[in-house]
Design an enzyme around this catalytic site. Structure first.
Site, PDB file in Angstrom:
ATOM      1  N   LEU A 148      15.560   6.841  -2.414  1.00 44.74           N
ATOM      2  CA  LEU A 148      16.629   7.014  -1.439  1.00 44.74           C
ATOM      3  C   LEU A 148      17.870   6.173  -1.756  1.00 44.74           C
ATOM      4  O   LEU A 148      18.883   6.292  -1.069  1.00 44.74           O
ATOM      5  CB  LEU A 148      16.113   6.695  -0.031  1.00 44.74           C
ATOM      6  CG  LEU A 148      14.928   7.561   0.425  1.00 44.74           C
ATOM      7  CD1 LEU A 148      14.436   7.127   1.794  1.00 44.74           C
ATOM      8  CD2 LEU A 148      15.299   9.044   0.439  1.00 44.74           C
ATOM      9  N   HIS A 181      -5.618  -5.245   4.992  1.00 44.98           N
ATOM     10  CA  HIS A 181      -4.770  -4.491   4.066  1.00 44.98           C
ATOM     11  C   HIS A 181      -5.110  -3.004   4.044  1.00 44.98           C
ATOM     12  O   HIS A 181      -4.228  -2.151   4.030  1.00 44.98           O
ATOM     13  CB  HIS A 181      -4.911  -5.090   2.658  1.00 44.98           C
ATOM     14  CG  HIS A 181      -3.732  -4.876   1.780  1.00 44.98           C
ATOM     15  ND1 HIS A 181      -3.371  -5.743   0.784  1.00 44.98           N
ATOM     16  CD2 HIS A 181      -2.820  -3.883   1.725  1.00 44.98           C
ATOM     17  CE1 HIS A 181      -2.291  -5.308   0.166  1.00 44.98           C
ATOM     18  NE2 HIS A 181      -1.946  -4.162   0.720  1.00 44.98           N
ATOM     19  N   SER A 235       7.751   0.422   1.697  1.00 48.39           N
ATOM     20  CA  SER A 235       8.421   1.444   0.880  1.00 48.39           C
ATOM     21  C   SER A 235       9.435   2.247   1.693  1.00 48.39           C
ATOM     22  O   SER A 235       9.474   3.481   1.628  1.00 48.39           O
ATOM     23  CB  SER A 235       7.389   2.389   0.245  1.00 48.39           C
ATOM     24  OG  SER A 235       7.945   3.085  -0.846  1.00 48.39           O
ATOM     25  N   PRO A 236      10.295   1.575   2.479  1.00 54.15           N
ATOM     26  CA  PRO A 236      11.229   2.300   3.338  1.00 54.15           C
ATOM     27  C   PRO A 236      12.361   2.998   2.581  1.00 54.15           C
ATOM     28  O   PRO A 236      13.041   3.849   3.143  1.00 54.15           O
ATOM     29  CB  PRO A 236      11.781   1.200   4.258  1.00 54.15           C
ATOM     30  CG  PRO A 236      11.714  -0.033   3.428  1.00 54.15           C
ATOM     31  CD  PRO A 236      10.442   0.108   2.634  1.00 54.15           C
ATOM     32  N   TYR A 250      -1.720  -9.266  -4.397  1.00 57.64           N
ATOM     33  CA  TYR A 250      -0.537  -9.036  -5.221  1.00 57.64           C
ATOM     34  C   TYR A 250      -0.523  -9.998  -6.402  1.00 57.64           C
ATOM     35  O   TYR A 250      -0.141 -11.161  -6.291  1.00 57.64           O
ATOM     36  CB  TYR A 250       0.740  -9.212  -4.406  1.00 57.64           C
ATOM     37  CG  TYR A 250       0.976  -8.193  -3.315  1.00 57.64           C
ATOM     38  CD1 TYR A 250       0.325  -6.966  -3.298  1.00 57.64           C
ATOM     39  CD2 TYR A 250       1.881  -8.465  -2.289  1.00 57.64           C
ATOM     40  CE1 TYR A 250       0.545  -6.047  -2.300  1.00 57.64           C
ATOM     41  CE2 TYR A 250       2.119  -7.543  -1.280  1.00 57.64           C
ATOM     42  CZ  TYR A 250       1.444  -6.335  -1.286  1.00 57.64           C
ATOM     43  OH  TYR A 250       1.671  -5.429  -0.284  1.00 57.64           O
ATOM     44  N   GLY A 266      12.762   3.425  -4.248  1.00 56.66           N
ATOM     45  CA  GLY A 266      14.069   3.555  -4.894  1.00 56.66           C
ATOM     46  C   GLY A 266      14.661   4.940  -4.857  1.00 56.66           C
ATOM     47  O   GLY A 266      15.855   5.115  -5.117  1.00 56.66           O
TER      48      GLY A 266
END
Length: 319
Positions: free
Chosen positions: A207, A122, A200-201, A55, A205
């Site tokens: 939801l 990863h 990414s639950p 990252y 963005g």
């Protein structure tokens, strides 16, 4: 905040994905802002922080995000759980353990710690997962990591790894619009005492209900430009899901993002989502999903309605 277990590692029921301070959502904030945001999350009850060696802005370079996390958690290291990840490229005659350990030592230096709590591969590459599992087992025995995990994998790979060194967690994409893991992965994890950590639950963005067909994402280093559900046509197609969340949010005095997180927390006892944001207020909002309680009847109503909605756009385990 209530806690959950990733095998034998205790974490807050909602964790924090830290990637956005370095990559993936356009212009990154100043380092001091990012450090303050992470400390704010800790003071709000979060004890689980997720990063990765790769990252960095535009994924160029190594360790930008790990260095921020290390600075932010210095002084409270023993009170938190740090997860990081490595990409592994080992030739057919290479030493897998040596390579994994070299990556780990680099991460530990950047994170300013003498151990990593949860160390993920990863993505799967050409290295047999059994060899990775064996190396991770040695690192656990040496006290350099407490547990290990895999990311973006299906149950066949998980089972092969589990037979060598028991896994602490699987980190796959999972949300109301990415539910592949419900078929086999989450049931396998439940049966084998493995935590499941959705990234990414909130579907980048979607939801939250704040993204519309008129939303324009940043042009540089913004993953939302290729997230399948966030094309203009698919945002419109997924509107019934957004409307469903908005209805429940109004009824529960919560936000749509919080309802989407509360749904998965209610659905599975081994799930610990790690929503990410570069915005201090959004981070606290996501953490507060842990206080939104759905009754069994409310969950059933929500889940039944969700199952009747068609999802437009799909990513799955491939990216």
């Amino acid at each position: 905040m209530e806690t959950r277990k990733l095998r034998d590692i205790t974490v807050s029921s909602v964790g924090m994905g830290c990637m956005a301070f370095s990559h993936g959502y356009g212009k990154i904030p100043p380092e001091q802002y990012s450090i303050e945001a992470i400390r704010n999350a800790y003071e709000h009850g979060c004890t689980f922080f997720d990063t990765a060696e790769v990252y960095s802005p535009n994924l160029s370079g190594i360790g930008h995000n790990e260095r921020i996390v290390g600075k932010a958690l210095k002084g409270i290291r023993e009170d938190v759980v740090i997860a990081t990840k490595l990409f592994l490229r080992v030739g057919p005659f290479g030493n897998v353990y040596k390579s994994v350990r070299e990556h780990l030592e680099g991460s530990m230096e950047r994170l300013q710690t003498d151990h990593v709590d949860l160390y993920y591969l990863h993505r799967m590459g050409g290295t047999p997962v059994e060899k990775v599992a064996e190396a991770m087992g040695r690192l656990i025995d040496e006290g350099l990591i407490r547990g290990w995990g895999l990311s973006q994998v299906d149950v066949d790979v998980i089972d092969r790894a589990q037979r060598v060194t028991p896994l602490s967690a699987i980190q796959n994409i999972y949300s109301m619009v990415e539910r592949d893991s419900e078929r086999q992965v989450i049931p396998y994890c439940l049966a084998h005492n493995i935590g499941f950590v959705p990234f990414s639950p909130v579907a980048s963005g979607l939801l939250s209900g704040k993204i519309t067909t008129e939303t324009r994402f940043e042009k540089n280093d913004d993953v939302r430009n290729w997230v399948p559900q966030l094309s203009k046509a698919n945002i419109a197609g997924n509107q019934p899901i957004i409307d469903l969340l908005a209805d429940f949010a109004a009824r529960k005095n919560a936000t749509s993002a919080q309802i989407s997180l509360a749904w998965m927390l209610h659905k599975y006892p081994n799930v610990v989502p790690i929503p990410g944001s570069k915005n201090k207020e959004r981070i606290i909002e996501n953490l507060d999903a842990s206080t939104v309680e759905l009754s069994d009847a409310e969950f059933k109503e929500l889940d039944t309605a969700l199952n009747q909605c068609k999802v437009y756009g799909h990513r799955g385990f491939s990216r």
